[in-house]
Design an enzyme around this catalytic site. Structure first.
Site, PDB file in Angstrom:
ATOM      1  CG  HIS A  23       5.154  -9.280   5.380  1.00 20.69           C
ATOM      2  ND1 HIS A  23       5.077  -9.192   6.760  1.00 20.69           N
ATOM      3  CD2 HIS A  23       5.853  -8.068   5.113  1.00 20.69           C
ATOM      4  CE1 HIS A  23       5.520  -7.997   7.382  1.00 20.69           C
ATOM      5  NE2 HIS A  23       6.364  -7.276   6.160  1.00 20.69           N
ATOM      6  CB  ILE A  50      -1.038  -0.006   1.421  1.00 16.22           C
ATOM      7  CG1 ILE A  50      -2.217   0.804   0.769  1.00 16.22           C
ATOM      8  CG2 ILE A  50      -0.277   0.432   2.569  1.00 16.22           C
ATOM      9  CD1 ILE A  50      -3.364   0.504   1.953  1.00 16.22           C
TER      10      ILE A  50
HETATM   11  P1  5GP Z   1       7.289  -4.582   7.432  1.00 15.45           P
HETATM   12  O1  5GP Z   1       7.920  -3.533   7.706  1.00 15.45           O
HETATM   13  O2  5GP Z   1       6.382  -5.162   8.465  1.00 15.45           O
HETATM   14  O3  5GP Z   1       8.099  -5.379   6.679  1.00 15.45           O
HETATM   15  O4  5GP Z   1       5.953  -4.012   6.255  1.00 15.45           O
HETATM   16  C1  5GP Z   1       4.820  -4.066   6.357  1.00 15.45           C
HETATM   17  C2  5GP Z   1       4.338  -3.596   4.879  1.00 15.45           C
HETATM   18  O5  5GP Z   1       2.831  -3.685   4.870  1.00 15.45           O
HETATM   19  C3  5GP Z   1       4.714  -2.004   4.633  1.00 15.45           C
HETATM   20  O6  5GP Z   1       5.576  -1.723   3.594  1.00 15.45           O
HETATM   21  C4  5GP Z   1       3.221  -1.461   4.228  1.00 15.45           C
HETATM   22  O7  5GP Z   1       3.297  -0.570   3.537  1.00 15.45           O
HETATM   23  C5  5GP Z   1       2.531  -2.718   4.121  1.00 15.45           C
HETATM   24  N1  5GP Z   1       0.974  -2.569   4.406  1.00 15.45           N
HETATM   25  C6  5GP Z   1       0.594  -2.317   5.634  1.00 15.45           C
HETATM   26  N2  5GP Z   1      -0.637  -2.218   5.770  1.00 15.45           N
HETATM   27  C7  5GP Z   1      -1.073  -2.639   4.532  1.00 15.45           C
HETATM   28  C8  5GP Z   1      -2.433  -2.877   3.807  1.00 15.45           C
HETATM   29  O8  5GP Z   1      -3.484  -2.811   4.482  1.00 15.45           O
HETATM   30  N3  5GP Z   1      -2.593  -3.319   2.702  1.00 15.45           N
HETATM   31  C9  5GP Z   1      -1.462  -3.342   1.861  1.00 15.45           C
HETATM   32  N4  5GP Z   1      -1.466  -3.770   0.509  1.00 15.45           N
HETATM   33  N5  5GP Z   1      -0.071  -3.204   2.254  1.00 15.45           N
HETATM   34  C10 5GP Z   1       0.045  -2.977   3.612  1.00 15.45           C
END
Ligand code: 5GP
Ligand code: ZN
Length: 146
Positions: free
Chosen positions: A101, A33
């Site tokens: 993820h 997102i």
């Molecule tokens: P992390 O820092 O946990 O590796 O990254 C989480 C990722 O998930 C971030 O890059 C953020 O932009 C993405 N993200 C968070 N909420 C959502 C959402 O509701 N939809 C989508 N498509 N991505 C999300």
């Protein structure tokens, strides 16, 4: 078990919309997102795991293999010239969504990621003590089916 409060479980269940890139019985991939490059993809197991530490090996491999194939498709279709594939594991590692993820980040010549520049600014000496501790723990957990 899907977690009610987990944003990625809710995306997997189509309760929250996402731009789907790939889906199979075990894995779903969708656009981030807040992408840091055009086509920045998030790959998740359909089953909820908080992160690397509680995922079983097969689920982890399924996600990594999907990331590998998405990366291959990005390069083969000339959408990207290369990719960075990475995981934030734990809040200390800047994980913000606690559903395992993998990020697949398309890279193009001349983009503004500057990974090497950032890396070079962080290079440090690592003590042998730390490395032997990791090697010893690896031996200890062998056969523990972790
Ligand atoms: P992390 O820092 O946990 O590796 O990254 C989480 C990722 O998930 C971030 O890059 C953020 O932009 C993405 N993200 C968070 N909420 C959502 C959402 O509701 N939809 C989508 N498509 N991505 C999300
Ligand atoms: Zn989840």
């Amino acid at each position: 078990m899907p977690e009610r409060d987990c944003i990625f479980c809710r995306i997997v269940a189509n309760e929250i919309p996402s731009y789907e890139v790939y889906s199979d019985p075990n894995v779903k991939a969708f656009l981030d997102i807040n992408p840091i490059a055009e086509g920045h993809v998030i790959v998740v197991p359909k089953e909820h795991f908080q992160g690397v530490s509680d995922a079983d090996p097969e689920s982890f491999l399924n996600v990594m293999d999907a990331a590998r194939r998405i990366s291959l498709a990005m390069v083969k279709s000339s959408f990207a010239e290369g990719t960075n594939i990475f995981i934030a594991n734990g809040s200390v590692a800047d994980q913000t969504v606690f559903h395992l993820h993998v990020h697949v980040l398309p890279r193009r010549n001349g983009d503004d990621i500057n990974w090497n520049q950032w890396w070079q600014s962080k290079v440090k000496h690592v003590s042998e003590g730390v490395m032997s501790q990791i090697r010893q723990t690896l031996v200890e957990i062998e056969g523990e089916n972790l």
